[in-house]
Design an enzyme around this catalytic site. Sequence first.
Site, PDB file in Angstrom:
ATOM      1  CD1 TRP A 150      -0.301   7.234   4.142  1.00  0.00           C
ATOM      2  CD2 TRP A 150      -2.019   7.758   4.362  1.00  0.00           C
ATOM      3  NE1 TRP A 150      -0.281   8.188   3.431  1.00  0.00           N
ATOM      4  CE2 TRP A 150      -1.150   8.370   3.540  1.00  0.00           C
ATOM      5  CE3 TRP A 150      -3.592   7.830   4.434  1.00  0.00           C
ATOM      6  CZ2 TRP A 150      -2.099   9.799   2.973  1.00  0.00           C
ATOM      7  CZ3 TRP A 150      -4.099   8.700   3.987  1.00  0.00           C
ATOM      8  CH2 TRP A 150      -3.378   9.575   3.625  1.00  0.00           C
ATOM      9  CG  ASP A 183      -7.190   4.866   1.485  1.00  0.00           C
ATOM     10  OD1 ASP A 183      -7.585   5.139   0.501  1.00  0.00           O
ATOM     11  OD2 ASP A 183      -6.770   5.554   2.528  1.00  0.00           O
ATOM     12  CE  LYS A 214      -0.079   7.832  -3.479  1.00  0.00           C
ATOM     13  NZ  LYS A 214       0.552   7.628  -2.456  1.00  0.00           N
TER      14      LYS A 214
END
Length: 390
Positions: free
Chosen positions: A126, A206, A241
Amino acid sequence: MLENLAQQPADALLALIKLHNADPRSTKIDLGVGVYRTGQGDTPVFAAIKGAERKLVDTQDSKAYLGPEGDMGFVHALKPYIFGNAVDMSRLEGMQAPGGTGGVRLAIDLAKRAGVKRVWMGTPSWPNHAQIVAAVGLELKTFRHVTPEGTADLDALKAALTEATADDAVLLHGCCHNPSGVDYTPAQWDEIATLVAQAGVLPLLDLAYQGLGTGMEDDAYGVRKVLAAVPEAMIAYSCDKNFGLYRDRVGAFYAMTRDADGLPAVMSNGAAIARASWSMPPDHGAAAVRLVLEDASLTAQWLDELDTMRARMRQVRDKLAAAGRIGPIDMTPLGHQHGLFSMLPLSGEQILALREKHGVYMAGSGRINIAGLTAGNIDAFLAALADVAG
Ligand SMILES: Cc1ncc(COP(=O)(O)O)c(C=O)c1O
């Protein structure tokens, strides 16, 4: 003074949104921005969140400040979903953060305060990971995340951990790797947990897409394995999300310390960093998540909605994989990758041709948002791909 500031490049993905919005073609396909979409192309508010928001409006009697830790009911309600029974809870505490991004930022800031000098990370990653490491002022060390065969490159991680020293941290995606969709397998996580413990590096985990890969439990496998093997770790978590709360900025940060006595000092540093950065996290979305998790029927509704999302993305992945080869591109690995994203090995010219000729918008890295594809546009997408790459 302000004229000393040089123009910064626009965020490529945000620029892509603008280009897509300006495209008048009704057949255009947006595979850029990382949000879930239904088969109709919408990103609706979860029904479970709507229910929780109604409850919130009816029952919330104050909007007075909560403090830098945010809503601790929210932070604690998430714990069983993330950690299961893998961790001695007297050694683990958390705080709310503005999105998973805030959680990552807190983790890296804290790592620096604790004496970490370098952060190891598989690439591609990311893009914000590297930006945050740079903004905090730590050195970034990279290793390859994906083999040419489209599997996770465990050997590269092993080599990195051999080179890593006790001053280092390693940043790992818990599941649904962004941008590749290539996750470590459970067997690989078993090895990684041992290797990270042996290397003595600080793991930063993460977990931004729990529930969007293979399921809430399975998606936590790696995080739980690593936590069970190491003395200390930090976890950044996003609800943006898996509860569809993107703009409400809902996330958390957790730290696991060597022993329970070490926890208050770590969390007090976390609170100090939060106070000097955003002071307090936004409340609304986290309060809605707490209400979902405190109410059995809203929880069931939420898990059901997550199942529907996952099943839809699985269908899209199956259809992409069934395309087999498109010119030099092997589509079959997309079938066993996880989450919102996968990457296609396309050149800059091919990505541009897809956009200009066919109205297909994707990141310059070749990352596509699987949920941008629907029964209504997937055939057109495959035909466009065959046109530029076939
Ligand atoms: C790997 C990863 N971590 C963290 C985040 C942060 O998510 P947010 O700040 O929107 O909660 C994202 C979002 O795209 C991500 O892909």
